[in-house]
Design a protein around this motif. Structure first.
Motif, PDB file in Angstrom:
ATOM      1  N   GLN A   1     -17.055  -1.429  13.599  1.00 53.13           N
ATOM      2  CA  GLN A   1     -18.263  -2.209  13.304  1.00 53.13           C
ATOM      3  C   GLN A   1     -19.137  -2.305  14.545  1.00 53.13           C
ATOM      4  O   GLN A   1     -18.649  -2.137  15.666  1.00 53.13           O
ATOM      5  CB  GLN A   1     -17.886  -3.627  12.860  1.00 53.13           C
ATOM      6  CG  GLN A   1     -17.211  -3.721  11.517  1.00 53.13           C
ATOM      7  CD  GLN A   1     -16.849  -5.167  11.217  1.00 53.13           C
ATOM      8  OE1 GLN A   1     -15.722  -5.601  11.429  1.00 53.13           O
ATOM      9  NE2 GLN A   1     -17.813  -5.930  10.737  1.00 53.13           N
TER      10      GLN A   1
ATOM     11  N   THR B   1     -18.308  -9.085  16.364  1.00 48.55           N
ATOM     12  CA  THR B   1     -18.820  -8.060  15.457  1.00 48.55           C
ATOM     13  C   THR B   1     -20.041  -8.549  14.681  1.00 48.55           C
ATOM     14  O   THR B   1     -20.266  -9.751  14.532  1.00 48.55           O
ATOM     15  CB  THR B   1     -17.737  -7.617  14.455  1.00 48.55           C
ATOM     16  OG1 THR B   1     -17.296  -8.765  13.706  1.00 48.55           O
ATOM     17  CG2 THR B   1     -16.560  -6.988  15.180  1.00 48.55           C
ATOM     18  N   PHE B   2     -20.825  -7.598  14.183  1.00 42.03           N
ATOM     19  CA  PHE B   2     -22.022  -7.876  13.389  1.00 42.03           C
ATOM     20  C   PHE B   2     -21.973  -7.022  12.121  1.00 42.03           C
ATOM     21  O   PHE B   2     -21.325  -5.970  12.098  1.00 42.03           O
ATOM     22  CB  PHE B   2     -23.284  -7.558  14.199  1.00 42.03           C
ATOM     23  CG  PHE B   2     -23.467  -8.431  15.405  1.00 42.03           C
ATOM     24  CD1 PHE B   2     -24.293  -9.540  15.361  1.00 42.03           C
ATOM     25  CD2 PHE B   2     -22.788  -8.158  16.587  1.00 42.03           C
ATOM     26  CE1 PHE B   2     -24.443 -10.354  16.462  1.00 42.03           C
ATOM     27  CE2 PHE B   2     -22.940  -8.971  17.699  1.00 42.03           C
ATOM     28  CZ  PHE B   2     -23.765 -10.069  17.634  1.00 42.03           C
ATOM     29  N   ASP B   3     -22.680  -7.473  11.089  1.00 41.49           N
ATOM     30  CA  ASP B   3     -22.612  -6.743   9.818  1.00 41.49           C
ATOM     31  C   ASP B   3     -23.507  -5.513   9.789  1.00 41.49           C
ATOM     32  O   ASP B   3     -23.415  -4.689   8.879  1.00 41.49           O
ATOM     33  CB  ASP B   3     -22.947  -7.664   8.636  1.00 41.49           C
ATOM     34  CG  ASP B   3     -24.300  -8.338   8.783  1.00 41.49           C
ATOM     35  OD1 ASP B   3     -25.039  -7.980   9.719  1.00 41.49           O
ATOM     36  OD2 ASP B   3     -24.614  -9.232   7.974  1.00 41.49           O
ATOM     37  N   SER B   4     -24.401  -5.381  10.797  1.00 42.03           N
ATOM     38  CA  SER B   4     -25.256  -4.193  10.854  1.00 42.03           C
ATOM     39  C   SER B   4     -25.748  -3.987  12.274  1.00 42.03           C
ATOM     40  O   SER B   4     -25.760  -4.915  13.084  1.00 42.03           O
ATOM     41  CB  SER B   4     -26.461  -4.340   9.911  1.00 42.03           C
ATOM     42  OG  SER B   4     -27.350  -5.330  10.392  1.00 42.03           O
TER      43      SER B   4
ATOM     44  N   ASN C   1     -28.819  -6.127  12.962  1.00 44.72           N
ATOM     45  CA  ASN C   1     -28.471  -7.511  13.270  1.00 44.72           C
ATOM     46  C   ASN C   1     -28.013  -7.636  14.722  1.00 44.72           C
ATOM     47  O   ASN C   1     -28.364  -8.586  15.424  1.00 44.72           O
ATOM     48  CB  ASN C   1     -27.362  -7.987  12.331  1.00 44.72           C
ATOM     49  CG  ASN C   1     -27.351  -9.497  12.187  1.00 44.72           C
ATOM     50  OD1 ASN C   1     -28.071 -10.205  12.877  1.00 44.72           O
ATOM     51  ND2 ASN C   1     -26.521 -10.007  11.293  1.00 44.72           N
TER      52      ASN C   1
ATOM     53  N   SER D   1     -29.325  -8.786   2.791  1.00 46.14           N
ATOM     54  CA  SER D   1     -29.161  -8.642   4.241  1.00 46.14           C
ATOM     55  C   SER D   1     -29.322  -9.990   4.937  1.00 46.14           C
ATOM     56  O   SER D   1     -30.124 -10.828   4.526  1.00 46.14           O
ATOM     57  CB  SER D   1     -30.192  -7.655   4.793  1.00 46.14           C
ATOM     58  OG  SER D   1     -30.158  -7.635   6.208  1.00 46.14           O
ATOM     59  N   SER D   2     -28.554 -10.193   6.028  1.00 47.55           N
ATOM     60  CA  SER D   2     -28.692 -11.414   6.824  1.00 47.55           C
ATOM     61  C   SER D   2     -29.776 -11.266   7.884  1.00 47.55           C
ATOM     62  O   SER D   2     -30.114 -12.230   8.573  1.00 47.55           O
ATOM     63  CB  SER D   2     -27.358 -11.743   7.510  1.00 47.55           C
ATOM     64  OG  SER D   2     -26.964 -10.677   8.361  1.00 47.55           O
TER      65      SER D   2
END
Length: 251
Positions: free
Chosen positions: A59, A107-110, A113, A243-244
Protein backbone atom coordinates in the motif's frame (compact mmCIF):
# COMPACT_ATOMS: atom_id res chain seq x y z
CA UNK A 1 35.57 19.57 25.17
CA UNK A 2 32.59 17.61 23.95
CA UNK A 3 29.72 19.70 22.63
CA UNK A 4 26.60 19.56 24.81
CA UNK A 5 23.59 18.30 22.88
CA UNK A 6 20.77 20.84 22.64
CA UNK A 7 17.45 19.58 23.94
CA UNK A 8 13.95 20.95 24.41
CA UNK A 9 10.98 19.83 26.45
CA UNK A 10 7.20 19.90 26.37
CA UNK A 11 4.45 19.17 28.86
CA UNK A 12 1.55 16.77 28.30
CA UNK A 13 -1.48 16.02 30.44
CA UNK A 14 -2.37 12.35 30.98
CA UNK A 15 -5.11 10.47 32.82
CA UNK A 16 -3.95 9.38 36.28
CA UNK A 17 -4.22 5.68 35.34
CA UNK A 18 -1.90 6.21 32.36
CA UNK A 19 0.61 8.09 34.52
CA UNK A 20 0.49 5.24 37.04
CA UNK A 21 1.30 2.75 34.24
CA UNK A 22 4.20 4.92 33.06
CA UNK A 23 5.63 5.17 36.58
CA UNK A 24 5.39 1.39 37.01
CA UNK A 25 7.32 0.82 33.76
CA UNK A 26 9.96 3.34 34.84
CA UNK A 27 10.45 1.38 38.08
CA UNK A 28 10.48 -2.03 36.36
CA UNK A 29 12.74 -1.16 33.41
CA UNK A 30 14.97 1.45 35.11
CA UNK A 31 14.45 3.68 32.07
CA UNK A 32 13.73 7.37 32.32
CA UNK A 33 10.16 8.55 31.85
CA UNK A 34 10.81 10.01 28.37
CA UNK A 35 12.12 6.69 27.01
CA UNK A 36 9.15 4.84 28.49
CA UNK A 37 6.65 7.24 26.84
CA UNK A 38 8.44 7.06 23.46
CA UNK A 39 8.48 3.27 23.71
CA UNK A 40 4.73 3.23 24.38
CA UNK A 41 4.09 5.50 21.39
CA UNK A 42 6.26 3.39 19.08
CA UNK A 43 4.59 0.17 20.21
CA UNK A 44 1.22 1.58 19.09
CA UNK A 45 2.51 2.13 15.53
CA UNK A 46 2.64 -0.85 13.10
CA UNK A 47 6.23 -1.94 12.40
CA UNK A 48 8.34 -4.87 11.18
CA UNK A 49 11.92 -5.90 11.88
CA UNK A 50 14.36 -4.60 9.26
CA UNK A 51 15.05 -8.17 8.05
CA UNK A 52 11.32 -8.86 7.65
CA UNK A 53 10.67 -6.16 5.06
CA UNK A 54 8.72 -8.64 2.87
CA UNK A 55 5.95 -8.43 5.49
CA UNK A 56 5.28 -4.77 4.67
CA UNK A 57 1.86 -4.14 3.09
CA UNK A 58 1.54 -3.43 -0.63
CA UNK A 59 0.00 0.00 0.00
CA UNK A 60 1.05 3.64 -0.30
CA UNK A 61 2.56 4.94 2.90
CA UNK A 62 5.01 6.93 4.96
CA UNK A 63 7.74 4.90 6.63
CA UNK A 64 10.55 5.51 9.10
CA UNK A 65 13.49 3.44 10.34
CA UNK A 66 14.45 3.56 14.01
CA UNK A 67 16.63 1.69 16.51
CA UNK A 68 15.66 0.22 19.87
CA UNK A 69 17.30 3.16 21.63
CA UNK A 70 14.91 5.50 19.75
CA UNK A 71 17.33 6.89 17.16
CA UNK A 72 15.60 7.86 13.91
CA UNK A 73 17.73 6.68 10.97
CA UNK A 74 15.52 7.55 8.01
CA UNK A 75 12.07 8.71 6.93
CA UNK A 76 10.49 8.44 3.50
CA UNK A 77 7.35 7.79 1.44
CA UNK A 78 6.43 5.14 -1.09
CA UNK A 79 3.61 4.46 -3.55
CA UNK A 80 3.98 0.79 -2.56
CA UNK A 81 5.80 0.04 0.72
CA UNK A 82 6.69 -3.59 -0.09
CA UNK A 83 7.97 -2.80 -3.58
CA UNK A 84 10.00 0.14 -2.27
CA UNK A 85 11.68 -2.03 0.34
CA UNK A 86 12.46 -4.90 -2.01
CA UNK A 87 15.43 -2.83 -3.22
CA UNK A 88 15.88 0.06 -0.79
CA UNK A 89 19.19 1.82 -1.49
CA UNK A 90 19.98 2.22 2.25
CA UNK A 91 19.04 -1.28 3.39
CA UNK A 92 22.67 -2.35 3.97
CA UNK A 93 23.35 0.86 5.88
CA UNK A 94 20.41 0.16 8.22
CA UNK A 95 21.64 -3.39 8.84
CA UNK A 96 25.15 -2.13 9.63
CA UNK A 97 23.79 0.61 11.89
CA UNK A 98 21.75 -1.77 14.01
CA UNK A 99 20.57 -5.33 13.46
CA UNK A 100 17.63 -4.46 15.73
CA UNK A 101 16.36 -1.63 13.50
CA UNK A 102 12.63 -1.61 12.77
CA UNK A 103 10.51 -0.10 10.01
CA UNK A 104 7.49 1.80 11.30
CA UNK A 105 4.82 2.82 8.80
CA UNK A 106 1.48 4.57 8.19
CA UNK A 107 -0.60 3.40 5.22
CA UNK A 108 -3.05 5.29 2.99
CA UNK A 109 -5.88 4.05 0.79
CA UNK A 110 -4.50 5.77 -2.32
CA UNK A 111 -1.40 7.51 -3.66
CA UNK A 112 -3.44 10.71 -4.08
CA UNK A 113 -4.40 10.62 -0.41
CA UNK A 114 -0.74 10.10 0.56
CA UNK A 115 0.41 13.02 -1.60
CA UNK A 116 -2.31 15.33 -0.30
CA UNK A 117 -1.34 14.56 3.31
CA UNK A 118 2.32 15.33 2.58
CA UNK A 119 1.32 18.51 0.75
CA UNK A 120 -0.73 19.67 3.73
CA UNK A 121 2.21 19.10 6.08
CA UNK A 122 4.64 20.88 3.76
CA UNK A 123 2.35 23.91 3.61
CA UNK A 124 2.63 24.41 7.38
CA UNK A 125 5.44 26.43 9.05
CA UNK A 126 8.45 24.23 9.86
CA UNK A 127 9.96 26.39 12.61
CA UNK A 128 9.88 24.67 15.99
CA UNK A 129 8.83 26.67 19.03
CA UNK A 130 11.62 26.42 21.62
CA UNK A 131 9.85 28.00 24.59
CA UNK A 132 8.41 25.87 27.36
CA UNK A 133 4.77 26.66 28.02
CA UNK A 134 1.66 25.00 29.41
CA UNK A 135 -1.67 26.75 28.85
CA UNK A 136 -4.56 25.63 31.02
CA UNK A 137 -8.10 25.39 29.67
CA UNK A 138 -9.09 28.39 31.85
CA UNK A 139 -6.26 30.51 30.40
CA UNK A 140 -7.21 29.48 26.87
CA UNK A 141 -10.86 30.35 27.47
CA UNK A 142 -9.85 33.74 28.86
CA UNK A 143 -7.67 34.41 25.80
CA UNK A 144 -10.56 33.43 23.51
CA UNK A 145 -12.86 35.87 25.30
CA UNK A 146 -10.27 38.66 24.98
CA UNK A 147 -9.94 38.03 21.24
CA UNK A 148 -13.72 38.12 20.83
CA UNK A 149 -13.84 41.44 22.70
CA UNK A 150 -11.03 42.91 20.55
CA UNK A 151 -12.81 41.82 17.36
CA UNK A 152 -16.03 43.47 18.52
CA UNK A 153 -14.17 46.67 19.42
CA UNK A 154 -12.56 46.68 15.98
CA UNK A 155 -15.91 46.31 14.22
CA UNK A 156 -17.50 48.98 16.45
CA UNK A 157 -14.65 51.36 15.61
CA UNK A 158 -15.22 50.77 11.90
CA UNK A 159 -18.94 51.55 12.27
CA UNK A 160 -18.23 54.80 14.13
CA UNK A 161 -15.65 55.92 11.56
CA UNK A 162 -18.10 55.23 8.73
CA UNK A 163 -20.71 57.38 10.48
CA UNK A 164 -18.16 60.17 10.91
CA UNK A 165 -17.26 59.97 7.24
CA UNK A 166 -13.60 59.08 7.78
CA UNK A 167 -13.42 57.20 4.49
CA UNK A 168 -9.62 57.15 4.13
CA UNK A 169 -9.09 55.76 7.62
CA UNK A 170 -11.85 53.20 7.14
CA UNK A 171 -10.36 52.07 3.83
CA UNK A 172 -6.98 51.46 5.47
CA UNK A 173 -8.53 49.50 8.32
CA UNK A 174 -10.61 47.41 5.94
CA UNK A 175 -7.41 46.32 4.18
CA UNK A 176 -6.62 44.29 7.27
CA UNK A 177 -9.85 42.31 7.03
CA UNK A 178 -9.91 39.10 4.93
CA UNK A 179 -11.54 39.23 1.49
CA UNK A 180 -15.21 38.30 1.11
CA UNK A 181 -17.27 37.20 -1.86
CA UNK A 182 -16.31 35.79 -5.23
CA UNK A 183 -12.77 36.82 -6.28
CA UNK A 184 -11.06 36.81 -9.66
CA UNK A 185 -8.41 34.12 -10.06
CA UNK A 186 -6.76 32.20 -12.89
CA UNK A 187 -7.00 28.41 -12.54
CA UNK A 188 -4.49 26.47 -14.61
CA UNK A 189 -5.48 23.84 -17.15
CA UNK A 190 -4.42 21.21 -14.61
CA UNK A 191 -6.68 22.82 -11.97
CA UNK A 192 -9.60 22.70 -14.40
CA UNK A 193 -8.89 19.09 -15.31
CA UNK A 194 -7.91 17.52 -11.97
CA UNK A 195 -9.25 19.94 -9.33
CA UNK A 196 -7.32 21.83 -6.62
CA UNK A 197 -6.36 20.81 -3.08
CA UNK A 198 -7.26 22.99 -0.11
CA UNK A 199 -3.70 24.25 0.38
CA UNK A 200 -3.28 24.85 -3.36
CA UNK A 201 -6.46 26.92 -3.62
CA UNK A 202 -5.58 28.84 -0.44
CA UNK A 203 -2.31 29.98 -2.07
CA UNK A 204 -4.26 31.28 -5.10
CA UNK A 205 -5.87 33.80 -2.73
CA UNK A 206 -2.71 34.88 -0.92
CA UNK A 207 -2.74 32.52 2.08
CA UNK A 208 0.78 31.18 2.55
CA UNK A 209 -0.37 28.26 4.71
CA UNK A 210 -3.57 26.41 5.61
CA UNK A 211 -3.17 27.93 9.10
CA UNK A 212 -3.39 31.45 7.58
CA UNK A 213 -6.59 30.41 5.81
CA UNK A 214 -8.08 28.97 9.01
CA UNK A 215 -7.19 32.14 10.97
CA UNK A 216 -8.92 34.33 8.36
CA UNK A 217 -11.99 32.08 8.32
CA UNK A 218 -12.11 32.16 12.12
CA UNK A 219 -12.04 35.95 12.09
CA UNK A 220 -14.99 35.95 9.67
CA UNK A 221 -16.70 33.15 11.63
CA UNK A 222 -17.03 30.87 8.59
CA UNK A 223 -15.84 27.34 7.85
CA UNK A 224 -12.48 27.33 5.94
CA UNK A 225 -13.87 25.08 3.18
CA UNK A 226 -16.99 27.26 2.78
CA UNK A 227 -14.75 30.35 2.74
CA UNK A 228 -12.67 28.96 -0.16
CA UNK A 229 -15.87 28.01 -2.00
CA UNK A 230 -17.08 31.60 -1.56
CA UNK A 231 -13.81 33.09 -2.84
CA UNK A 232 -13.38 30.72 -5.79
CA UNK A 233 -16.90 29.82 -6.83
CA UNK A 234 -15.77 26.17 -6.93
CA UNK A 235 -17.20 23.28 -4.90
CA UNK A 236 -15.34 20.91 -2.55
CA UNK A 237 -16.21 17.26 -3.24
CA UNK A 238 -14.63 13.78 -3.42
CA UNK A 239 -12.39 13.15 -6.42
CA UNK A 240 -14.50 10.08 -7.18
CA UNK A 241 -17.42 8.25 -5.63
CA UNK A 242 -16.47 6.55 -2.36
CA UNK A 243 -13.02 8.23 -2.23
CA UNK A 244 -11.76 9.80 1.02
CA UNK A 245 -9.75 12.33 -1.02
CA UNK A 246 -11.55 15.59 -1.83
CA UNK A 247 -10.62 18.60 -3.96
CA UNK A 248 -12.19 21.81 -5.25
CA UNK A 249 -13.80 21.49 -8.70
CA UNK A 250 -15.38 24.02 -11.02
CA UNK A 251 -19.10 24.16 -10.26
Amino acid sequence: MAKTQSTSSFTIRCPSELMKGIDEQVEQTRQNKTDVIIGMLLSSIPSVHITERVKLPSQPGIYFVYTLDHQLLYIGKADNLRTRWNSHHKYQYFIESSMDSRIGYFTFDSVDNLNQTIEEFQSEPTETIQTKALVTSDQFEKLEQELTTLKKQFNDTLSVLVQLGSEKVVKKLQNYLPKRGLQEWNPSSEDLREGVTRSGLAKHFGFNTVKDLEDAASLLEVDPIEYLEELSGWKYRPTEEGSSLSKFFQS
